[in-house]
Design a protein around this motif. Structure first.
Motif, PDB file in Angstrom:
ATOM      1  N   LEU A 134      -7.921  -3.154   1.795  1.00  0.00           N
ATOM      2  CA  LEU A 134      -8.921  -2.942   0.733  1.00  0.00           C
ATOM      3  C   LEU A 134     -10.189  -3.756   1.024  1.00  0.00           C
ATOM      4  CD1 LEU A 134      -6.745  -3.053  -2.560  1.00  0.00           C
ATOM      5  CD2 LEU A 134      -7.686  -1.022  -1.436  1.00  0.00           C
ATOM      6  N   MET A 137     -12.093  -1.988   3.724  1.00  0.00           N
ATOM      7  CA  MET A 137     -12.737  -0.802   3.142  1.00  0.00           C
ATOM      8  C   MET A 137     -13.963  -1.202   2.309  1.00  0.00           C
ATOM      9  SD  MET A 137      -9.167   1.234   2.264  1.00  0.00           S
ATOM     10  CE  MET A 137      -9.774   2.140   0.863  1.00  0.00           C
ATOM     11  N   ALA A 138     -13.896  -2.360   1.640  1.00  0.00           N
ATOM     12  CA  ALA A 138     -15.053  -2.831   0.855  1.00  0.00           C
ATOM     13  C   ALA A 138     -16.224  -3.163   1.787  1.00  0.00           C
ATOM     14  CB  ALA A 138     -14.655  -4.052   0.019  1.00  0.00           C
ATOM     15  N   ARG A 141     -17.654   0.137   2.906  1.00  0.00           N
ATOM     16  CA  ARG A 141     -18.373   0.808   1.811  1.00  0.00           C
ATOM     17  C   ARG A 141     -19.785   0.246   1.648  1.00  0.00           C
ATOM     18  NH1 ARG A 141     -14.215   0.494  -1.501  1.00  0.00           N
ATOM     19  NH2 ARG A 141     -14.921  -1.344  -2.626  1.00  0.00           N
ATOM     20  N   SER A 269      -6.047  -5.807  -5.856  1.00  0.00           N
ATOM     21  CA  SER A 269      -5.040  -4.843  -5.407  1.00  0.00           C
ATOM     22  C   SER A 269      -4.117  -4.395  -6.532  1.00  0.00           C
ATOM     23  CB  SER A 269      -4.195  -5.476  -4.298  1.00  0.00           C
ATOM     24  OG  SER A 269      -3.414  -6.532  -4.831  1.00  0.00           O
ATOM     25  N   ALA A 272      -5.683  -1.435  -8.680  1.00  0.00           N
ATOM     26  CA  ALA A 272      -6.515  -0.501  -7.904  1.00  0.00           C
ATOM     27  C   ALA A 272      -6.068   0.938  -8.166  1.00  0.00           C
ATOM     28  CB  ALA A 272      -6.406  -0.819  -6.419  1.00  0.00           C
ATOM     29  N   GLU A 276      -7.349   5.083  -4.173  1.00  0.00           N
ATOM     30  CA  GLU A 276      -7.710   4.021  -3.226  1.00  0.00           C
ATOM     31  C   GLU A 276      -6.470   3.476  -2.507  1.00  0.00           C
ATOM     32  OE1 GLU A 276     -10.513   0.180  -3.654  1.00  0.00           O
ATOM     33  OE2 GLU A 276     -11.019   1.926  -4.873  1.00  0.00           O
ATOM     34  N   ARG A 277      -5.350   3.420  -3.245  1.00  0.00           N
ATOM     35  CA  ARG A 277      -4.085   2.976  -2.629  1.00  0.00           C
ATOM     36  C   ARG A 277      -3.663   3.946  -1.526  1.00  0.00           C
ATOM     37  NH1 ARG A 277      -0.789  -0.279  -6.278  1.00  0.00           N
ATOM     38  NH2 ARG A 277      -2.198  -0.875  -7.939  1.00  0.00           N
ATOM     39  N   GLU A 279      -5.502   5.941   0.141  1.00  0.00           N
ATOM     40  CA  GLU A 279      -6.424   5.821   1.267  1.00  0.00           C
ATOM     41  C   GLU A 279      -6.127   4.543   2.075  1.00  0.00           C
ATOM     42  OE1 GLU A 279      -8.262   7.636   2.872  1.00  0.00           O
ATOM     43  OE2 GLU A 279      -9.783   6.419   3.867  1.00  0.00           O
ATOM     44  N   ALA A 280      -5.841   3.445   1.367  1.00  0.00           N
ATOM     45  CA  ALA A 280      -5.547   2.188   2.077  1.00  0.00           C
ATOM     46  C   ALA A 280      -4.295   2.345   2.946  1.00  0.00           C
ATOM     47  CB  ALA A 280      -5.368   1.046   1.086  1.00  0.00           C
TER      48      ALA A 280
END
Ligand code: NDP
Length: 327
Positions: A134, A137-138, A141, A269, A272, A276-277, A279-280
């Motif tokens: 995550l 990914m942040a 982003r 987490s 979330a 998003e989970r 995708e993670a």
């Protein structure tokens, strides 16, 4: 009956130990899971030792994550035999968790285990690894890309830190690992760190702005470390903050944000959203080198979880701890 770690709190004190529990005592939920593996995350350490009020209901089975096989389900789309993984949602805090041979959960909390992972690998990743993803990914982003410069990972020998180092290195970033355990430099280099720095460099009060160095940061430590990381992040860089191993405080100034356009991206987490989970976990299956995962993992049995929890909080554990709940 099944085996579980049980935390109890009463007039005689706060204690945790392995015990036999009746299946009838399992909490409400529409899916029952036969747990294969759980893990020890920092939060599990806090729960088991009682060092922080993580557990809000007693008795509690700790374990904020688990991987296993569905035994019974009344949830649409989930059937017996499905392999699933669970992270967070207050499990191990307000709802009985993964450090047990059985768990009863809400189906909406469960994520299908990516086919590429065994249950053991999923828990070698665990909530720490999913949180590291995550964080990555942040950074993405907010526009951090390999080639922009060095990316800092703090608490690098810990669970989140180790997975973050491995992920970022595989994605092509130049990773600088900050650690209080320089003797683990070879391990961190094997995970993909280019440079190791002593965490003491970041741990004490610093200037509001320091020399620009980091294109991005994954911070698991908080406090002065996070403040100093922000102060030395480059123009328009991003700091993903997920942890508090040094402290919950943030003794910083607004200077990096208003003068350098630095972004402080918070990462949670526990709550979330499902998309998003998914995708993670998809990204973990794609971007995590399982050879490196094995390097950072060691396994214990359920009976060793309580003692290992204390060692984890003392910073004596490297990487990830997988718990085989059936031994
Ligand atoms: P670990 O205990 O595995 O790792 C923490 C690491 O932090 C240690 O290994 C150590 O790394 C470093 N550290 C410990 N004490 C200090 C200190 N006093 N000062 C500076 N560094 C210190 O924990 P996890 O990796 O499981 O979790 C890391 C943090 O992330 C925790 O605070 C945890 O609560 C948080 N977290 C947050 C989540 C979220 O959803 N936001 C989810 C998961 C975790 P080294 O030896 O390399 O210095």
């Amino acid at each position: 009956m099944f085996k579980a770690v049980l935390i109890e709190k009463d007039d005689t004190g706060y204690r945790a130990g392995v015990t036999e529990v009746d299946e009838a005592a399992l909490p409400e939920g529409d899916v029952t899971v036969r747990v294969d593996y759980s893990t020890l995350n920092y939060k599990d350490g806090l729960a088991i030792t009682g060092k922080s009020p993580v557990v809000r209901k007693f008795p509690m089975v700790p374990g904020i994550d688990l991987a296993g096989t569905v035994e019974a389900s009344a949830h649409a789309g989930i059937v017996p035999g499905d392999r699933v993984v669970l992270n967070g949602w207050g499990v191990g805090e307000v709802h009985w968790g993964g450090l047990a041979q059985r768990a009863r959960l809400k189906g909406e909390w469960l994520v299908p285990l990516p086919a590429t992972f065994t249950s053991r690998q999923a828990m070698a990743i665990g909530t720490a690894g999913y949180t590291a993803m995550l964080c990555v990914m942040a950074l993405e982003r907010h526009g951090v890309t390999p080639g922009q410069g060095e990316v800092l990972v703090t608490g690098a020998n810990g669970g989140v830190g180790s997975v973050a180092v491995a992920l970022l290195a595989k994605l092509g970033y130049t990773v600088v690992a900050s650690t209080g355990r320089p003797q683990e430099a070879d391990y961190l280099k094997a995970l993909g760190a280019a440079t190791i720095i002593d965490r003491a460099e970041l741990a004490t009060p610093g200037k509001p702005l320091a020399k620009e160095r980091w294109a991005g940061v994954v911070d698991t430590v908080g406090s002065h470390t996070l403040a100093n990381a922000c102060a030395s992040t480059r123009y328009r860089g991003t700091v993903a903050a997920c942890g508090l191993a040094q402290g919950m405080d943030l003794p910083a100034s607004v200077a990096p944000f208003i003068l350098r356009g630095v972004t402080l991206a918070g990462v949670d987490s526990v709550m979330a959203p499902r998309a998003e989970r998914l995708e993670a976990w998809r990204r973990l299956a794609q971007d995590l080198d399982v050879g490196k995962l094995e390097l950072m993992t060691h396994e214990i049995g359920l009976g060793e979880a309580v003692a290992t929890a204390a060692a984890l909080l003392e910073g004596k554990v490297r990487g990830r701890v997988v718990v085989d709940v059936n031994r």
